[in-house]
Enzyme design. Sequence first.
Site, mmCIF file in Angstrom:
data_model
loop_
_atom_site.group_PDB
_atom_site.id
_atom_site.type_symbol
_atom_site.label_atom_id
_atom_site.label_comp_id
_atom_site.label_asym_id
_atom_site.label_seq_id
_atom_site.Cartn_x
_atom_site.Cartn_y
_atom_site.Cartn_z
ATOM 1 N N GLY A 267 -18.881 -34.313 108.828
ATOM 2 C CA GLY A 267 -18.396 -34.714 110.122
ATOM 3 C C GLY A 267 -18.959 -35.177 111.083
ATOM 4 O O GLY A 267 -20.267 -36.196 110.507
ATOM 5 N N ASP B 31 -9.257 -37.626 102.769
ATOM 6 C CA ASP B 31 -10.654 -36.050 103.259
ATOM 7 C C ASP B 31 -11.916 -36.190 104.049
ATOM 8 O O ASP B 31 -12.865 -37.149 102.629
ATOM 9 C CB ASP B 31 -10.767 -35.485 101.995
ATOM 10 C CG ASP B 31 -9.437 -34.455 101.165
ATOM 11 O OD1 ASP B 31 -8.654 -33.587 101.905
ATOM 12 O OD2 ASP B 31 -9.324 -34.794 100.074
ATOM 13 N N LEU B 32 -12.175 -36.496 104.958
ATOM 14 C CA LEU B 32 -12.955 -36.498 105.682
ATOM 15 C C LEU B 32 -14.259 -36.153 105.226
ATOM 16 O O LEU B 32 -15.068 -35.146 104.122
ATOM 17 C CB LEU B 32 -13.055 -36.124 107.304
ATOM 18 C CG LEU B 32 -14.010 -35.999 108.061
ATOM 19 C CD1 LEU B 32 -13.920 -37.720 108.458
ATOM 20 C CD2 LEU B 32 -14.244 -36.058 109.556
ATOM 21 N N ASP B 33 -15.339 -37.405 104.990
ATOM 22 C CA ASP B 33 -16.451 -37.436 103.896
ATOM 23 C C ASP B 33 -16.687 -37.309 102.810
ATOM 24 O O ASP B 33 -17.189 -36.400 102.308
ATOM 25 C CB ASP B 33 -17.417 -37.407 104.720
ATOM 26 C CG ASP B 33 -17.498 -38.015 106.818
ATOM 27 O OD1 ASP B 33 -17.557 -38.628 106.257
ATOM 28 O OD2 ASP B 33 -17.876 -37.045 106.860
ATOM 29 N N GLU B 34 -15.163 -36.819 101.878
ATOM 30 C CA GLU B 34 -15.505 -36.485 100.644
ATOM 31 C C GLU B 34 -14.943 -37.303 99.805
ATOM 32 O O GLU B 34 -14.734 -36.760 98.636
ATOM 33 C CB GLU B 34 -14.533 -34.897 100.627
ATOM 34 C CG GLU B 34 -14.368 -34.102 101.861
ATOM 35 C CD GLU B 34 -15.394 -32.966 100.975
ATOM 36 O OE1 GLU B 34 -15.750 -33.304 99.628
ATOM 37 O OE2 GLU B 34 -15.407 -32.446 101.436
#
Length: 299
Positions: free
Chosen positions: A217, A242-245
């Site tokens: 994030g 999925d944020l930064d996943e």
Amino acid sequence: MNSYIKDQIELFQEKNKNRGCLLVSCPDQPGIVAAISKFLFSYNANIIESSQYSTNPEGGIFFIRIEFECPGLKDKAKDMENRFAEIVEQFSMEWNFTHAYHVKKAAIFVSKELHCLLELLWEWQSGDLMTNIALVISNHETAREVVEGLNIPFYYVPANKDIRGQAEATQLKLLKEYEIDFVVLARYMQILSPKFVEENPNKIINIHHSFLPAFVGARPYERAFDRGVKLIGATSHYVTNDLDEGPIIEQDISRVGHHDNVDSLKKIGRRIERSVLARAVKWHIENRIIVHQNKTIVF
């Protein structure tokens, strides 16, 4: 595109007009390499490079990348793909044929910070990033002068969470108009919608300014400073919802100490970010990456 870059691309296409690449993943079993080699031999193709990996020889998944030279490849390509379907069915393969004469078209998204964009442009100008940078899209005007100075189309598309749908509609229209193959987020500080991501699966490469999975994030350098970390890093990955996943392509780190404040962490981090992103983009355009579940195999 300026004439120098255009000449470089045309020279590359001519030099590699018979160069192809095959990426395969399938359940591991005997005979896969033999079947592929025999198939390529039937077209008088010469294997230049071959790399393979198995998650487990007994019941695992097998991955292979083969680069080959094949006389008259452009004329043979369609027939090769049709005939390869027999092997695909036999071994339950997921596969992809690519051809060097198809130089991928890239769109670069950027916000205010230009270090990653500048690194990509330098690699591109020097001939080390063999792609066609078709356009640059930004939610700020900061990069316009640099981009247009290289005769690359620049589009200012205001974007924030309140007008995201409108902005992405414009962006997707531009990607279609320019027939873009993949997107690079060179410190584009906006979250993409699920619709945008779903329309470009494993075709959006992001640079995140931390060594994931740490500090997912926003404001990772500030959080790293607060934790007193001794290493900072950067991560390039494919974008998912999925944020930064998303599947990680490349990472790197640098040692820091108690004397480094947030500003110096950012300065060190920028050096890591730009090199990590450039390597990830290069491996993508060279077809060296296979995505498996939420991981990558990079040959």
